[in-house]
Write a protein that holds these residues in place. Structure first.
Motif, PDB file in Angstrom:
ATOM      1  N   SER A 101      26.441  83.057 -14.901  1.00  0.00           N
ATOM      2  CA  SER A 101      27.000  82.866 -13.629  1.00  0.00           C
ATOM      3  C   SER A 101      25.998  82.977 -12.515  1.00  0.00           C
ATOM      4  N   PHE A 102      26.480  83.010 -11.151  1.00  0.00           N
ATOM      5  CA  PHE A 102      25.677  82.688  -9.959  1.00  0.00           C
ATOM      6  C   PHE A 102      25.255  84.114  -9.562  1.00  0.00           C
ATOM      7  N   LYS A 103      25.780  85.157 -10.170  1.00  0.00           N
ATOM      8  CA  LYS A 103      25.195  86.732  -9.921  1.00  0.00           C
ATOM      9  C   LYS A 103      24.063  86.976 -10.281  1.00  0.00           C
ATOM     10  N   ASP A 104      23.297  86.058 -11.161  1.00  0.00           N
ATOM     11  CA  ASP A 104      21.907  86.145 -11.642  1.00  0.00           C
ATOM     12  C   ASP A 104      20.929  85.988 -10.279  1.00  0.00           C
ATOM     13  N   SER A 126      31.867  96.798 -11.616  1.00  0.00           N
ATOM     14  CA  SER A 126      32.069  95.053 -11.461  1.00  0.00           C
ATOM     15  C   SER A 126      33.360  94.705 -12.185  1.00  0.00           C
ATOM     16  N   SER A 127      33.555  93.283 -11.798  1.00  0.00           N
ATOM     17  CA  SER A 127      34.889  92.815 -12.515  1.00  0.00           C
ATOM     18  C   SER A 127      34.188  92.101 -13.487  1.00  0.00           C
ATOM     19  N   GLY A 128      33.057  92.031 -13.909  1.00  0.00           N
ATOM     20  CA  GLY A 128      32.482  91.402 -15.053  1.00  0.00           C
ATOM     21  C   GLY A 128      31.128  90.847 -14.780  1.00  0.00           C
ATOM     22  N   ASN A 129      30.985  89.650 -13.979  1.00  0.00           N
ATOM     23  CA  ASN A 129      29.858  88.957 -14.126  1.00  0.00           C
ATOM     24  C   ASN A 129      28.925  89.752 -13.346  1.00  0.00           C
ATOM     25  N   ALA A 130      29.032  90.398 -12.312  1.00  0.00           N
ATOM     26  CA  ALA A 130      27.877  91.220 -11.660  1.00  0.00           C
ATOM     27  C   ALA A 130      27.302  92.342 -12.549  1.00  0.00           C
ATOM     28  N   PRO A 227      34.466  80.357  -3.673  1.00  0.00           N
ATOM     29  CA  PRO A 227      35.457  81.263  -4.118  1.00  0.00           C
ATOM     30  C   PRO A 227      35.008  82.723  -3.337  1.00  0.00           C
ATOM     31  N   ALA A 228      35.744  83.468  -2.629  1.00  0.00           N
ATOM     32  CA  ALA A 228      35.739  84.568  -2.260  1.00  0.00           C
ATOM     33  C   ALA A 228      36.460  85.631  -2.651  1.00  0.00           C
ATOM     34  N   GLY A 229      35.879  86.805  -3.213  1.00  0.00           N
ATOM     35  CA  GLY A 229      36.421  88.179  -3.412  1.00  0.00           C
ATOM     36  C   GLY A 229      35.763  89.009  -2.518  1.00  0.00           C
ATOM     37  N   ASN A 230      34.567  89.486  -3.092  1.00  0.00           N
ATOM     38  CA  ASN A 230      33.619  90.197  -2.266  1.00  0.00           C
ATOM     39  C   ASN A 230      32.709  89.599  -1.360  1.00  0.00           C
ATOM     40  N   GLY A 231      32.825  88.259  -1.768  1.00  0.00           N
ATOM     41  CA  GLY A 231      31.983  87.469  -0.702  1.00  0.00           C
ATOM     42  C   GLY A 231      30.389  87.626  -1.032  1.00  0.00           C
ATOM     43  N   THR A 232      30.138  87.653  -2.012  1.00  0.00           N
ATOM     44  CA  THR A 232      28.460  87.779  -2.394  1.00  0.00           C
ATOM     45  C   THR A 232      28.043  86.480  -2.310  1.00  0.00           C
ATOM     46  N   LEU A 233      28.872  85.479  -2.470  1.00  0.00           N
ATOM     47  CA  LEU A 233      28.012  84.172  -2.625  1.00  0.00           C
ATOM     48  C   LEU A 233      28.416  83.586  -1.044  1.00  0.00           C
ATOM     49  N   GLU A 289      39.711  86.415 -12.298  1.00  0.00           N
ATOM     50  CA  GLU A 289      39.497  87.791 -12.008  1.00  0.00           C
ATOM     51  C   GLU A 289      38.273  87.974 -11.141  1.00  0.00           C
ATOM     52  N   GLY A 290      37.588  87.027 -11.166  1.00  0.00           N
ATOM     53  CA  GLY A 290      36.178  87.178 -10.387  1.00  0.00           C
ATOM     54  C   GLY A 290      36.402  87.345  -8.837  1.00  0.00           C
ATOM     55  N   ILE A 291      37.604  86.887  -8.388  1.00  0.00           N
ATOM     56  CA  ILE A 291      37.975  86.989  -6.755  1.00  0.00           C
ATOM     57  C   ILE A 291      39.315  87.835  -6.689  1.00  0.00           C
ATOM     58  N   ALA A 292      39.498  88.609  -7.756  1.00  0.00           N
ATOM     59  CA  ALA A 292      40.828  89.520  -7.632  1.00  0.00           C
ATOM     60  C   ALA A 292      40.263  91.006  -6.810  1.00  0.00           C
ATOM     61  N   VAL A 335      34.530  75.710 -17.221  1.00  0.00           N
ATOM     62  CA  VAL A 335      34.445  76.779 -16.331  1.00  0.00           C
ATOM     63  C   VAL A 335      35.294  77.798 -16.553  1.00  0.00           C
ATOM     64  N   GLU A 336      35.036  79.184 -16.042  1.00  0.00           N
ATOM     65  CA  GLU A 336      36.028  80.235 -16.029  1.00  0.00           C
ATOM     66  C   GLU A 336      36.937  80.108 -15.028  1.00  0.00           C
ATOM     67  N   PRO A 337      38.164  80.929 -15.017  1.00  0.00           N
ATOM     68  CA  PRO A 337      39.192  80.658 -14.342  1.00  0.00           C
ATOM     69  C   PRO A 337      38.952  80.965 -12.652  1.00  0.00           C
ATOM     70  N   THR A 338      38.001  81.590 -12.281  1.00  0.00           N
ATOM     71  CA  THR A 338      37.785  82.087 -10.979  1.00  0.00           C
ATOM     72  C   THR A 338      37.134  80.594 -10.329  1.00  0.00           C
ATOM     73  N   THR A 339      36.235  80.005 -11.228  1.00  0.00           N
ATOM     74  CA  THR A 339      35.572  78.551 -10.662  1.00  0.00           C
ATOM     75  C   THR A 339      36.723  77.619 -10.613  1.00  0.00           C
ATOM     76  N   LEU A 361      29.954  75.576  -9.360  1.00  0.00           N
ATOM     77  CA  LEU A 361      30.605  75.860 -10.648  1.00  0.00           C
ATOM     78  C   LEU A 361      29.895  77.204 -11.101  1.00  0.00           C
ATOM     79  N   CYS A 362      30.591  78.466 -10.671  1.00  0.00           N
ATOM     80  CA  CYS A 362      29.710  79.695 -10.571  1.00  0.00           C
ATOM     81  C   CYS A 362      29.765  80.338 -11.866  1.00  0.00           C
ATOM     82  N   GLY A 363      30.716  80.124 -12.855  1.00  0.00           N
ATOM     83  CA  GLY A 363      31.090  81.079 -14.080  1.00  0.00           C
ATOM     84  C   GLY A 363      31.406  80.098 -15.173  1.00  0.00           C
TER      85      GLY A 363
END
Ligand SMILES: Cc1ncc(COP(=O)(O)O)c(C=O)c1O
Ligand SMILES: [Zn+2]
Length: 369
Positions: A101-104, A126-130, A227-233, A289-292, A335-339, A361-363
């Motif tokens: 994922s992009f969190k890397d 985290s919600s998972g990826n971070a 996609p925006a949850g916490n907005g880190t990207l 789930e990544g943007i929940a 991709v994962e559902p968030t993407t 395509l972030c996850g």
């Protein structure tokens, strides 16, 4: 030697950047200020691997590059046309990262900085990826790591985190409860908070997405759908483009269109009510789930960035997310559902003729389904 300073985004108080502060005592969020060397187009595009080719724009001293001990080749991900019949839409394949994922991008910078500081243990929620990224890079840097997760986290993400040897601390509650539990542990144990939300070094990493896109396209796209949850990207990308603008390397910021799940859309709600401050909603449940994220800490900054670029925020429902997942797989991208939610946002965006659009395509799909 570079000297970075933390500055509170609320009261403007400045602090030396050290591992023991993650928030201003006034409650304000921190940003980093430091004297970046000026860079020309030629200077910024170095021969270093992955996202580190932009080392000059990153907060490390090039003569003691601690990141070299931590990197796993993250970044400089492919930018390819979405399909042959649409020459104006590109996907940036950020699931081609060490932990998928992009969190890397953010974790590599944050953990390299923790290593530079001599940190021995980190805590993150985290919600998972971070959490996966922080766990992987912490292990590589030989730093002990605790990751706080909600009980509903995708089992595959939990397995990935656990494989990296992190201590998993499960919290039965909302995403906000998970964050609070982590923050309490940070306070009680005096441990470094490797938060992708609060720690501004994380955004120094995610900003490389913007630098890469600019170089790969040889120009700035018209629109970014993110996609925006916490907005880190989103915030990293905005910061990256603002830096390129300040250096005179681009002439305008691309429009940012943020995508949220209809069932958890605090940013969209605030945007349409013309509010600019922190907002919270009840999470009604989404497969994205990544943007929940029901109460994003950096909501005001996300709303500001979106407005500054003449962008907007749109929402997608669960049916649309599932349909987008299938549609992307039919184009070759699993991709994962968030993407997929972001792709659903792209499909809803009313584009102008020849509008040049980039989507991340972030996850990777195998993480979640
Ligand atoms: C695959 C994926 N895409 C997008 C996001 C959203 O990122 P952010 O919450 O930083 O906006 C996440 C967050 O976990 C994610 O895992
Ligand atoms: Zn403050």
């Amino acid at each position: 030697m570079l000297k970075e300073t933390y500055v509170c985004t609320s009261c403007e108080t400045a602090y030396p950047s050290t591992p023991d502060i993650w928030k201003c005592p006034c409650g304000g969020l921190l940003k980093i200020e430091w004297e970046k060397p000026a860079f020309s187009k030629k200077e910024i595009q170095s021969e270093l691997p992955g996202m580190w080719r932009y080392e000059r724009a990153l907060p490390f001293h090039s003569r003691c590059s601690v990141w070299e001990e931590v990197t796993m080749g993250e970044g400089y991900t492919p930018l390819v046309p979405l399909s042959q019949d649409d020459p104006h839409t590109f996907v940036k394949v950020d699931y081609m990262m060490p932990t998928l994922s992009f969190k890397d991008r953010g974790a590599a910078v944050l953990i390299a900085k923790a290593k530079e500081w001599g940190v021995k243990k980190v805590i993150a929620d985290s919600s998972g990826n971070a959490g996966t990224s922080i766990a992987a890079y912490a292990k590589r840097a030989q730093i002990e790591c605790d990751i706080f997760l909600g009980t509903s986290t995708s089992p595959k993400k939990v397995a990935q985190i656990s494989a990296h040897g992190a201590n998993i601390r499960m919290v039965d509650g909302t995403r906000e409860d998970v964050a609070k539990a982590a923050q309490l542990a940070v306070q009680q144990e005096g441990t470094f908070y490797a938060s992708h939300v609060f720690n501004p070094y994380f955004y120094e990493g995610t900003k490389t997405y913007a630098y890469e896109m600019w170089e790969q396209l040889s120009r700035v796209p018209d629109t970014l759908i993110i996609p925006a949850g916490n907005g880190t990207l989103l915030l990293g990308v905005y910061q990256g483009f603002c830096e390129l603008l300040a250096e005179g390397l681009i002439e305008a910021l691309p429009k940012i269109v943020a995508v949220q799940a209809e069932n958890c859309a605090p940013l969209a709600e605030a945007f349409y009510e013309q509010r600019l401050e922190k907002v919270s909603v009840q999470n009604k449940g989404t497969i994205a789930e990544g943007i929940a994220i029901a109460a994003p800490e950096r909501a005001a900054q996300i709303l500001h960035a979106t407005k500054q670029t003449n962008g907007y925020i749109l929402t997608v429902n669960e049916q649309e997310i599932k349909g987008a997942h299938t549609a992307l797989a039919a184009k070759g991208f699993y991709v994962e559902p968030t993407t997929a939610a972001n792709y659903a946002g792209f499909l809803k965006h009313r584009r102008m003729a020849h509008e040049r659009i980039v989507l991340p395509l972030c996850g990777a799909g195998l993480k979640a389904i």
